[in-house]
Design an enzyme around this catalytic site. Structure first.
Site, PDB file in Angstrom:
ATOM      1  N   ILE A  12      11.838 -23.238   3.382  1.00  0.00           N
ATOM      2  CA  ILE A  12      11.286 -23.028   4.368  1.00  0.00           C
ATOM      3  C   ILE A  12      11.820 -23.958   5.544  1.00  0.00           C
ATOM      4  CG2 ILE A  12       8.733 -23.302   5.209  1.00  0.00           C
ATOM      5  CD1 ILE A  12       9.118 -20.624   3.550  1.00  0.00           C
ATOM      6  N   ASP A  32      13.671 -35.895   2.562  1.00  0.00           N
ATOM      7  CA  ASP A  32      14.528 -35.565   0.845  1.00  0.00           C
ATOM      8  C   ASP A  32      14.827 -36.561  -0.145  1.00  0.00           C
ATOM      9  OD1 ASP A  32      14.784 -33.262  -1.134  1.00  0.00           O
ATOM     10  OD2 ASP A  32      14.221 -32.516  -0.107  1.00  0.00           O
ATOM     11  N   ARG A  77      10.654 -40.550  -1.904  1.00  0.00           N
ATOM     12  CA  ARG A  77       9.635 -40.010  -2.551  1.00  0.00           C
ATOM     13  C   ARG A  77       7.235 -39.779  -2.004  1.00  0.00           C
ATOM     14  NH1 ARG A  77      11.120 -38.061  -7.532  1.00  0.00           N
ATOM     15  NH2 ARG A  77      13.898 -38.183  -8.341  1.00  0.00           N
ATOM     16  N   SER A 148      -0.309 -18.895   4.216  1.00  0.00           N
ATOM     17  CA  SER A 148       0.716 -18.709   3.382  1.00  0.00           C
ATOM     18  C   SER A 148       1.365 -17.999   4.232  1.00  0.00           C
ATOM     19  CB  SER A 148       0.321 -17.857   2.698  1.00  0.00           C
ATOM     20  OG  SER A 148      -0.754 -16.620   2.199  1.00  0.00           O
ATOM     21  N   CYS A 149       2.398 -17.223   3.453  1.00  0.00           N
ATOM     22  CA  CYS A 149       3.536 -15.886   4.202  1.00  0.00           C
ATOM     23  C   CYS A 149       2.264 -14.505   4.039  1.00  0.00           C
ATOM     24  CB  CYS A 149       4.239 -15.802   3.822  1.00  0.00           C
ATOM     25  SG  CYS A 149       4.645 -15.817   1.788  1.00  0.00           S
ATOM     26  N   THR A 179      10.809 -15.754  -5.600  1.00  0.00           N
ATOM     27  CA  THR A 179      10.611 -17.573  -4.950  1.00  0.00           C
ATOM     28  C   THR A 179      11.314 -18.325  -5.837  1.00  0.00           C
ATOM     29  OG1 THR A 179       8.315 -17.799  -5.363  1.00  0.00           O
ATOM     30  CG2 THR A 179       8.929 -16.743  -3.063  1.00  0.00           C
ATOM     31  N   THR A 208      -2.376 -13.704  -6.304  1.00  0.00           N
ATOM     32  CA  THR A 208      -2.336 -14.590  -5.129  1.00  0.00           C
ATOM     33  C   THR A 208      -4.152 -14.931  -4.712  1.00  0.00           C
ATOM     34  OG1 THR A 208      -1.659 -13.888  -2.651  1.00  0.00           O
ATOM     35  CG2 THR A 208      -2.441 -12.113  -4.042  1.00  0.00           C
ATOM     36  N   ASN A 313       9.190 -13.076   4.747  1.00  0.00           N
ATOM     37  CA  ASN A 313       8.379 -14.094   3.473  1.00  0.00           C
ATOM     38  C   ASN A 313       8.790 -15.888   4.050  1.00  0.00           C
ATOM     39  OD1 ASN A 313       9.699 -12.541   1.743  1.00  0.00           O
ATOM     40  ND2 ASN A 313       9.727 -14.681   0.828  1.00  0.00           N
TER      41      ASN A 313
END
Length: 332
Positions: A12, A32, A77, A148-149, A179, A208, A313
């Site tokens: 994403i 990251d 982090r 959510s998607c 995913t 879900t 998605n």
């Protein structure tokens, strides 16, 4: 336009950057801790699902440079240690999948972020779905969720159906692409034993919260929808099957007409409409939240119908993250 930071350069995170470029939004920083800038270049440039990035991307002097624009790279982090202010990032996309509560996501504010947008459902942050409930946003909200998607696919369709025909109750099934949380081969998966089975080998029934979450963005539907998922061995594009009992009787043609009308009007760009003989790969890199499949749905009678809607998605959702930020910026 205010500047954007991205925490977590995964599926994403990277696609939010692509969407930002497509929509003329400015991303100035990425954090990251697990990949260095050269690896970021590689992962952003080459994408097995959406294809090679069509612009230029390089690492220069510790910066990620995309289409000539320098993006500051952090490797922290702890979100509290990311100096977003030094890069000028005011709106931070929290796309690690880890910091999904107000408490955890708020740590970005310590580094100078003004707002945090969680790219996942949240237990306590206000949830927004473009085209459905953006009017509930207020500038005093510091941390929000883009849901959510699947909720982004389901909610616009549910809104159109409920506004025109009243949803008495309904069940949703999403046939969902693989995913990153899934396993390539059988392995342990905490309490969710089935989720640990090999993703490429199985159709996996899964939980879900997407349907129940619709009740949070459309209060009139609270308690009227629930659902489940089947994880299937495809890399991208999922499809929602919404089966509902209606309060006002309607033919399937009347339902189609209202959905098509919405797709050309208030929900243009969010809810799409197709009457062609489509399959899942036809929606790779589609920017809609939801594309209603007029030929796939069926009705048992005028008050009981099954409606089908496709969604990329990954990419459709990533585009909504940017749309939500743009809306917030217009109100802040």
């Amino acid at each position: 336009m205010s500047k954007i930071g991205i925490n977590g350069f995964g599926r994403i995170g990277r696609l939010v950057l692509r969407a930002a470029i497509d929509k003329g939004a400015s991303v100035v920083a990425v954090n990251d801790p697990f990949i260095d800038v050269n690896y970021m270049v590689y992962l952003f440039k080459f994408d097995s699902t959406h294809g090679r990035f069509k612009g230029t991307v390089a690492a220069e002097g510790g910066f990620l440079v995309v289409n000539g624009q320098k993006i500051t790279v952090f490797s922290e982090r702890d979100p509290a240690n990311i100096n977003w202010a030094s890069a000028g990032a005011e709106y931070v996309v929290e796309s690690t999948g880890v910091f999904t509560t107000i408490d955890k996501a708020s740590t970005h504010l310590k580094g100078g972020a003004k707002k945090v947008i969680i790219s996942a459902p949240s237990a306590d942050a206000p949830m927004f779905v473009c085209g459905v409930n953006l009017d509930a946003y207020s500038p005093d909200m510091k941390v929000v969720s883009n849901a959510s998607c699947t909720t982004n696919c389901l909610a616009p369709l549910a809104k159109v159906i409920n506004d025109n025909f009243e949803i008495v109750e309904g069940l949703m099934t999403t046939v969902h692409a693989t995913t990153a949380t899934q396993k390539t081969v059988d392995g342990p998966s905490g309490k969710l034993w089935r989720d640990g089975r090999g993703a490429a080998q199985n159709i996996i029934p899964a939980a879900t919260g997407a349907a129940k979450a619709v009740g949070k963005v459309i209060p009139a539907l609270n308690g009227k929808l629930t659902g489940m998922a089947f994880r299937v061995p495809t890399p991208n594009v999922s499809v929602v099957d919404l089966t509902v009992r209606l309060g006002k009787g309607a033919t399937y043609d009347e339902i189609k007409a209202k959905v098509e009308e919405a797709s050309k009007g208030p929900l243009k760009g969010i809810l799409g409409y197709t009457d062609e003989e489509v399959v899942s790969t036809d929606f790779f890199s589609d920017t809609h939240s939801s594309v209603f499949d007029a030929k796939a749905g069926i009705s048992l009678n005028d008050k009981f119908v099954k409606l089908i809607s496709w969604y990329d998605n990954e990419f459709g959702y990533s585009n909504r993250v940017i749309d939500l930020i743009k809306y917030m910026q217009s109100k802040d």
